[in-house]
Design a protein around this motif. Structure first.
Motif, PDB file in Angstrom:
ATOM      1  N   ASN A   5     -12.749  19.825 -21.761  1.00 11.93           N
ATOM      2  CA  ASN A   5     -14.027  19.879 -22.468  1.00 11.93           C
ATOM      3  C   ASN A   5     -14.089  21.117 -23.368  1.00 11.93           C
ATOM      4  N   ASP A   6     -13.538  22.251 -22.869  1.00 16.28           N
ATOM      5  CA  ASP A   6     -13.508  23.474 -23.673  1.00 16.28           C
ATOM      6  C   ASP A   6     -12.658  23.281 -24.929  1.00 16.28           C
ATOM      7  N   VAL A   7     -11.539  22.587 -24.772  1.00 11.02           N
ATOM      8  CA  VAL A   7     -10.664  22.318 -25.919  1.00 11.02           C
ATOM      9  C   VAL A   7     -11.384  21.445 -26.935  1.00 11.02           C
ATOM     10  N   ALA A   8     -12.074  20.405 -26.442  1.00 14.09           N
ATOM     11  CA  ALA A   8     -12.801  19.492 -27.334  1.00 14.09           C
ATOM     12  C   ALA A   8     -13.872  20.246 -28.125  1.00 14.09           C
ATOM     13  N   LYS A   9     -14.601  21.145 -27.439  1.00 12.75           N
ATOM     14  CA  LYS A   9     -15.642  21.927 -28.129  1.00 12.75           C
ATOM     15  C   LYS A   9     -15.038  22.845 -29.183  1.00 12.75           C
ATOM     16  N   ALA A  14     -14.076  14.770 -29.848  1.00 12.71           N
ATOM     17  CA  ALA A  14     -14.409  14.181 -28.554  1.00 12.71           C
ATOM     18  C   ALA A  14     -13.313  14.477 -27.531  1.00 12.71           C
ATOM     19  N   ILE A  15     -13.685  14.459 -26.249  1.00 15.84           N
ATOM     20  CA  ILE A  15     -12.713  14.674 -25.174  1.00 15.84           C
ATOM     21  C   ILE A  15     -11.605  13.622 -25.244  1.00 15.84           C
ATOM     22  N   ALA A  39      -6.491  24.573 -30.906  1.00 11.64           N
ATOM     23  CA  ALA A  39      -7.437  24.884 -29.828  1.00 11.64           C
ATOM     24  C   ALA A  39      -6.712  25.024 -28.489  1.00 11.64           C
ATOM     25  N   ILE A  40      -5.753  24.120 -28.235  1.00 11.41           N
ATOM     26  CA  ILE A  40      -4.970  24.193 -26.995  1.00 11.41           C
ATOM     27  C   ILE A  40      -4.205  25.502 -26.921  1.00 11.41           C
ATOM     28  N   HIS A  41      -3.620  25.886 -28.055  1.00  9.90           N
ATOM     29  CA  HIS A  41      -2.842  27.125 -28.102  1.00  9.90           C
ATOM     30  C   HIS A  41      -3.733  28.349 -27.916  1.00  9.90           C
TER      31      HIS A  41
END
Length: 329
Positions: A5-9, A14-15, A39-41
């Motif tokens: 959810n943090d990555v999506a934000k 969307a998730i 965002a993942i990185h």
């Protein structure tokens, strides 16, 4: 702990979109992939499936990575033999193995590959036909995140083994037999691809023979392509005594060109593919047992997963002539 959810934000998506990017789903725009990967990185996010895999004491699954030859429309018999041998041995050893084509992951960075494979609970890789130009795969291997077996590779470390025939000796053997049988001195050698481990090894074999027999050697690169070998033969073979090829497919192209030119030159190949039996003129070739090579690659991966160190494994080859009656079932 960072969540999906943090990555999506952070990425503004969307998730479900984050999940699709992580699992390499098609039909996600490149711009969206970049946003999600950044965002993942930035958040150093690790998918839950990875955490489960890391907490498990099981070896997980293995993956076999293969490349298809875009230079030919012929059926890629070698790839199919690799897959067949690996899958059957994996079944025998009770190892779950899945198949990836290199084109599916070649756009990824080493970090993205690592996250992706770990998200699939993969702990071992069998990589068929790696070249010097596969920089990302080399970085993945050097990270030592996975146990790796390289078919026709050249890297050995604590968690990586290389397996295959002795390409130097095999090229030397088949060329020497054909040259001596036909009393040849002027050699056209059609090599495979530049910056390829197999090509370099086979070139070393033919150069060793050149020095031993005092040959006049011309080397040209045929990219493992029947068409390119045909064109090179038209251009250079008339003034040569023999055409030595670094693959059977190129040998077939060379022989067909010589037939069209209405001149005889001995030709030898390398690999031992079934198509060689249908050419009409039997040529010396190196017979590799690709099924056996990939079967042994799976055994070697099991050896690594059991905690042993990487090593160089050399398998036998044979010099043969393939006849039509020998290959029909």
């Amino acid at each position: 702990m960072v969540s999906i959810n943090d990555v999506a934000k952070r990425a503004g998506v969307a998730i479900s979109t984050v999940s699709k990017v992580i699992n390499n789903y098609p039909y996600v725009s490149e711009a969206t992939k970049i946003k999600v990967r950044e965002a993942i990185h930035e958040l150093n996010y690790v998918p839950n499936t990875v955490a489960v895999a890391l907490s498990s004491k099981q070896n997980g699954r293995a993956a076999i990575l293969v490349s298809l030859n875009p230079k030919t429309q012929a059926i890629d018999e070698i790839t199919m033999q690799y897959l067949s041998g690996a899958l059957n041995m994996a079944l025998e050893l009770n190892i779950e193995i899945i198949t990836f084509f290199v084109s599916m992951i070649e756009h990824m960075t080493p970090e993205e590959m690592t996250r992706y494979f770990k998200s699939q609970n993969i702990s071992g890789l069998i990589i068929c036909g790696i070249s010097k130009d596969d920089k990302t795969l080399h970085q993945l291997i050097e990270s030592k995140e996975f146990k790796c077996v390289l078919v026709d590779g050249n890297t050995v470390n604590e968690v990586t083994s290389s397996i295959g025939v002795d390409n130097i000796k095999a090229q030397y053997d088949v060329a020497k037999r054909t040259i001596l049988e036909n009393n040849c001195k002027r050699v056209l050698y059609i090599a495979g691809k530049k910056n390829d481990y197999v090509t370099d090894a086979r070139l070393e074999g033919i150069n060793k023979l050149k020095e031993e027999l005092n040959l006049k050697l011309m080397v040209r690169y045929g990219e493992y392509s029947e068409l390119m070998a045909r064109q090179l033969t038209f251009k250079y073979a008339k003034n040569k005594d023999i055409v030595v090829c670094g693959s059977d497919l190129m040998a077939i192209g060379a022989m067909n060109a010589l037939t069209e030119m209405d001149i005889f030159r001995p030709v030898c190949g390398f690999d031992g593919i079934t198509l060689m039996g249908y050419v009409g003129k039997q040529m010396n070739t190196v017979r590799q047992d690709f099924y056996n090579i990939s079967s042994n690659a799976v055994k070697e991966l099991k050896y690594l997963l059991d905690g042993n160190e990487g090593r160089k494994v050399t398998l036998p080859h044979k010099i043969v002539k393939l006849y039509y009656k020998d290959i029909i079932k």
